[in-house]
Design a protein around this motif. Structure first.
Motif, PDB file in Angstrom:
ATOM      1  N   SER A   8       0.814  -1.216   0.000  1.00  0.00           N
ATOM      2  CA  SER A   8       0.000   0.000   0.000  1.00  0.00           C
ATOM      3  C   SER A   8       0.849   1.269   0.000  1.00  0.00           C
ATOM      4  CB  SER A   8      -0.971   0.001   1.181  1.00  0.00           C
ATOM      5  OG  SER A   8      -0.267  -0.104   2.390  1.00  0.00           O
ATOM      6  N   VAL A   9       2.086   1.190   0.424  1.00  0.00           N
ATOM      7  CA  VAL A   9       2.968   2.357   0.399  1.00  0.00           C
ATOM      8  C   VAL A   9       3.281   2.756  -1.042  1.00  0.00           C
ATOM      9  CG1 VAL A   9       5.271   3.203   0.993  1.00  0.00           C
ATOM     10  CG2 VAL A   9       3.972   1.856   2.649  1.00  0.00           C
ATOM     11  N   ASN A  10       3.572   1.740  -1.887  1.00  0.00           N
ATOM     12  CA  ASN A  10       3.919   2.004  -3.286  1.00  0.00           C
ATOM     13  C   ASN A  10       2.774   1.725  -4.243  1.00  0.00           C
ATOM     14  OD1 ASN A  10       6.786   2.759  -3.011  1.00  0.00           O
ATOM     15  ND2 ASN A  10       6.929   0.699  -2.150  1.00  0.00           N
ATOM     16  N   SER A  11       1.638   1.288  -3.725  1.00  0.00           N
ATOM     17  CA  SER A  11       0.440   1.035  -4.513  1.00  0.00           C
ATOM     18  C   SER A  11       0.670  -0.048  -5.584  1.00  0.00           C
ATOM     19  CB  SER A  11      -0.043   2.338  -5.157  1.00  0.00           C
ATOM     20  OG  SER A  11      -1.284   2.165  -5.783  1.00  0.00           O
ATOM     21  N   ILE A  12       1.242  -1.183  -5.143  1.00  0.00           N
ATOM     22  CA  ILE A  12       1.553  -2.279  -6.065  1.00  0.00           C
ATOM     23  C   ILE A  12       0.940  -3.573  -5.540  1.00  0.00           C
ATOM     24  CG2 ILE A  12       3.378  -3.694  -7.100  1.00  0.00           C
ATOM     25  CD1 ILE A  12       5.240  -1.267  -6.783  1.00  0.00           C
ATOM     26  N   LEU A  13       0.200  -4.253  -6.400  1.00  0.00           N
ATOM     27  CA  LEU A  13      -0.289  -5.589  -6.094  1.00  0.00           C
ATOM     28  C   LEU A  13       0.684  -6.577  -6.717  1.00  0.00           C
ATOM     29  CD1 LEU A  13      -2.497  -7.492  -4.967  1.00  0.00           C
ATOM     30  CD2 LEU A  13      -3.583  -7.352  -7.239  1.00  0.00           C
ATOM     31  N   HIS A  14       1.210  -7.491  -5.908  1.00  0.00           N
ATOM     32  CA  HIS A  14       2.179  -8.490  -6.357  1.00  0.00           C
ATOM     33  C   HIS A  14       1.495  -9.847  -6.273  1.00  0.00           C
ATOM     34  CE1 HIS A  14       6.585 -10.062  -6.017  1.00  0.00           C
ATOM     35  NE2 HIS A  14       5.850 -10.848  -6.749  1.00  0.00           N
ATOM     36  N   VAL A  15       1.353 -10.523  -7.411  1.00  0.00           N
ATOM     37  CA  VAL A  15       0.712 -11.837  -7.428  1.00  0.00           C
ATOM     38  C   VAL A  15       1.692 -12.895  -7.900  1.00  0.00           C
ATOM     39  CG1 VAL A  15      -1.611 -10.892  -7.734  1.00  0.00           C
ATOM     40  CG2 VAL A  15      -0.303 -11.565  -9.725  1.00  0.00           C
ATOM     41  N   ILE A  37      -8.526   0.430  -3.823  1.00  0.00           N
ATOM     42  CA  ILE A  37      -8.854   1.270  -4.980  1.00  0.00           C
ATOM     43  C   ILE A  37      -9.963   2.253  -4.619  1.00  0.00           C
ATOM     44  CG2 ILE A  37      -9.919   1.218  -7.273  1.00  0.00           C
ATOM     45  CD1 ILE A  37      -8.256  -1.327  -7.830  1.00  0.00           C
ATOM     46  N   GLU A  38     -10.948   1.794  -3.874  1.00  0.00           N
ATOM     47  CA  GLU A  38     -12.041   2.668  -3.438  1.00  0.00           C
ATOM     48  C   GLU A  38     -11.505   3.847  -2.624  1.00  0.00           C
ATOM     49  OE1 GLU A  38     -15.968   3.691  -3.524  1.00  0.00           O
ATOM     50  OE2 GLU A  38     -15.180   1.847  -4.401  1.00  0.00           O
ATOM     51  N   LYS A  39     -10.527   3.577  -1.792  1.00  0.00           N
ATOM     52  CA  LYS A  39      -9.950   4.601  -0.911  1.00  0.00           C
ATOM     53  C   LYS A  39      -8.973   5.519  -1.638  1.00  0.00           C
ATOM     54  CE  LYS A  39      -7.264   4.903   3.347  1.00  0.00           C
ATOM     55  NZ  LYS A  39      -6.575   4.126   4.385  1.00  0.00           N
ATOM     56  N   THR A  40      -8.134   4.965  -2.518  1.00  0.00           N
ATOM     57  CA  THR A  40      -7.043   5.743  -3.112  1.00  0.00           C
ATOM     58  C   THR A  40      -7.235   6.107  -4.581  1.00  0.00           C
ATOM     59  OG1 THR A  40      -5.772   3.801  -3.773  1.00  0.00           O
ATOM     60  CG2 THR A  40      -5.393   4.660  -1.545  1.00  0.00           C
ATOM     61  N   GLY A  41      -8.096   5.406  -5.283  1.00  0.00           N
ATOM     62  CA  GLY A  41      -8.324   5.718  -6.691  1.00  0.00           C
ATOM     63  C   GLY A  41      -7.787   4.668  -7.641  1.00  0.00           C
ATOM     64  N   ASP A  42      -6.526   4.362  -7.601  1.00  0.00           N
ATOM     65  CA  ASP A  42      -5.918   3.431  -8.559  1.00  0.00           C
ATOM     66  C   ASP A  42      -4.751   2.695  -7.913  1.00  0.00           C
ATOM     67  OD1 ASP A  42      -7.482   4.118 -10.824  1.00  0.00           O
ATOM     68  OD2 ASP A  42      -6.220   5.854 -11.232  1.00  0.00           O
ATOM     69  N   LEU A  43      -4.256   1.714  -8.636  1.00  0.00           N
ATOM     70  CA  LEU A  43      -2.997   1.052  -8.283  1.00  0.00           C
ATOM     71  C   LEU A  43      -1.922   1.565  -9.228  1.00  0.00           C
ATOM     72  CD1 LEU A  43      -4.040  -2.696  -7.899  1.00  0.00           C
ATOM     73  CD2 LEU A  43      -3.184  -1.217  -6.095  1.00  0.00           C
ATOM     74  N   ALA A  44      -0.750   1.830  -8.703  1.00  0.00           N
ATOM     75  CA  ALA A  44       0.372   2.198  -9.575  1.00  0.00           C
ATOM     76  C   ALA A  44       0.696   1.029 -10.490  1.00  0.00           C
ATOM     77  CB  ALA A  44       1.595   2.580  -8.753  1.00  0.00           C
ATOM     78  N   GLY A  45       0.548  -0.187  -9.941  1.00  0.00           N
ATOM     79  CA  GLY A  45       0.865  -1.314 -10.785  1.00  0.00           C
ATOM     80  C   GLY A  45       0.553  -2.658 -10.182  1.00  0.00           C
ATOM     81  N   LEU A  46       0.740  -3.625 -11.051  1.00  0.00           N
ATOM     82  CA  LEU A  46       0.564  -5.025 -10.741  1.00  0.00           C
ATOM     83  C   LEU A  46       1.821  -5.739 -11.207  1.00  0.00           C
ATOM     84  CD1 LEU A  46      -1.103  -7.670 -10.219  1.00  0.00           C
ATOM     85  CD2 LEU A  46      -2.019  -7.382 -12.529  1.00  0.00           C
ATOM     86  N   ILE A  47       2.368  -6.564 -10.346  1.00  0.00           N
ATOM     87  CA  ILE A  47       3.499  -7.408 -10.735  1.00  0.00           C
ATOM     88  C   ILE A  47       3.013  -8.843 -10.686  1.00  0.00           C
ATOM     89  CG2 ILE A  47       5.793  -8.259 -10.113  1.00  0.00           C
ATOM     90  CD1 ILE A  47       6.407  -5.468  -9.043  1.00  0.00           C
ATOM     91  N   ILE A  48       3.153  -9.526 -11.802  1.00  0.00           N
ATOM     92  CA  ILE A  48       2.807 -10.934 -11.891  1.00  0.00           C
ATOM     93  C   ILE A  48       4.112 -11.695 -11.995  1.00  0.00           C
ATOM     94  CG2 ILE A  48       1.592 -12.728 -13.181  1.00  0.00           C
ATOM     95  CD1 ILE A  48      -0.178 -10.367 -14.299  1.00  0.00           C
ATOM     96  N   GLU A  49       4.409 -12.476 -10.982  1.00  0.00           N
ATOM     97  CA  GLU A  49       5.660 -13.236 -10.929  1.00  0.00           C
ATOM     98  C   GLU A  49       5.318 -14.718 -11.039  1.00  0.00           C
ATOM     99  OE1 GLU A  49       9.567 -13.704  -8.029  1.00  0.00           O
ATOM    100  OE2 GLU A  49       7.758 -12.744  -7.251  1.00  0.00           O
ATOM    101  N   ALA A  50       5.735 -15.342 -12.156  1.00  0.00           N
ATOM    102  CA  ALA A  50       5.372 -16.744 -12.379  1.00  0.00           C
ATOM    103  C   ALA A  50       6.423 -17.446 -13.220  1.00  0.00           C
ATOM    104  CB  ALA A  50       4.024 -16.818 -13.089  1.00  0.00           C
ATOM    105  N   ALA A  51       6.785 -18.643 -12.802  1.00  0.00           N
ATOM    106  CA  ALA A  51       7.706 -19.455 -13.601  1.00  0.00           C
ATOM    107  C   ALA A  51       7.038 -19.821 -14.928  1.00  0.00           C
ATOM    108  CB  ALA A  51       8.098 -20.714 -12.840  1.00  0.00           C
TER     109      ALA A  51
END
Length: 122
Positions: A8-15, A37-51
């Motif tokens: 939440s500090v950097n607004s990144i969802l890591h999956v 998202i309701e509270k802040t508006g948007d996510l800076a990003g999403l990181i999808i980490e997968a082999a």
């Protein structure tokens, strides 16, 4: 199954997909990101980490995945795909036609580089 964390500090969802994706995975993701998202508006990003892409448990899981993308892609600015799978390049090109976020593929050893890019520091 998808492991996920919200920075939440950097607004990144890591999956991190660990096995075939299930319907409840996307319900859990929504429970995590929707209030943020309701509270802040948007996510800076999403990181999808997968082999590799683990696939879906069933058609219901695939439909839940597509609904999650449909409902959230306009609220995410950047998506970093961190994988050595050949599907990373394909996903980067293909997904860019369906989502509004900027998408970039990184190799497995470049997780921190992906984080910096998502935060718009590169």
């Amino acid at each position: 199954m998808i492991e996920h964390t919200l920075d939440s500090v950097n607004s990144i969802l890591h999956v991190r997909p660990k096995s075939a994706l299930e319907q409840r995975d996307f319900a859990q993701l929504a429970k995590t990101v929707d209030p943020y998202i309701e509270k802040t508006g948007d996510l800076a990003g999403l990181i999808i980490e997968a082999a590799a892409f683990p696939g879906w448990e069933n058609l219901g899981a695939m439909a839940a995945h597509f609904r999650f993308v449909r409902d959230h892609h306009r609220r995410i600015k950047r998506i970093g795909l961190v994988t050595d799978s050949a599907l990373g390049n394909v996903a980067e090109r293909l997904a860019s036609h369906f989502v509004s976020a900027e998408i970039k593929h990184f190799s497995a050893g470049e997780l921190e580089t992906a984080r910096q890019w998502v935060m718009n520091r590169l």
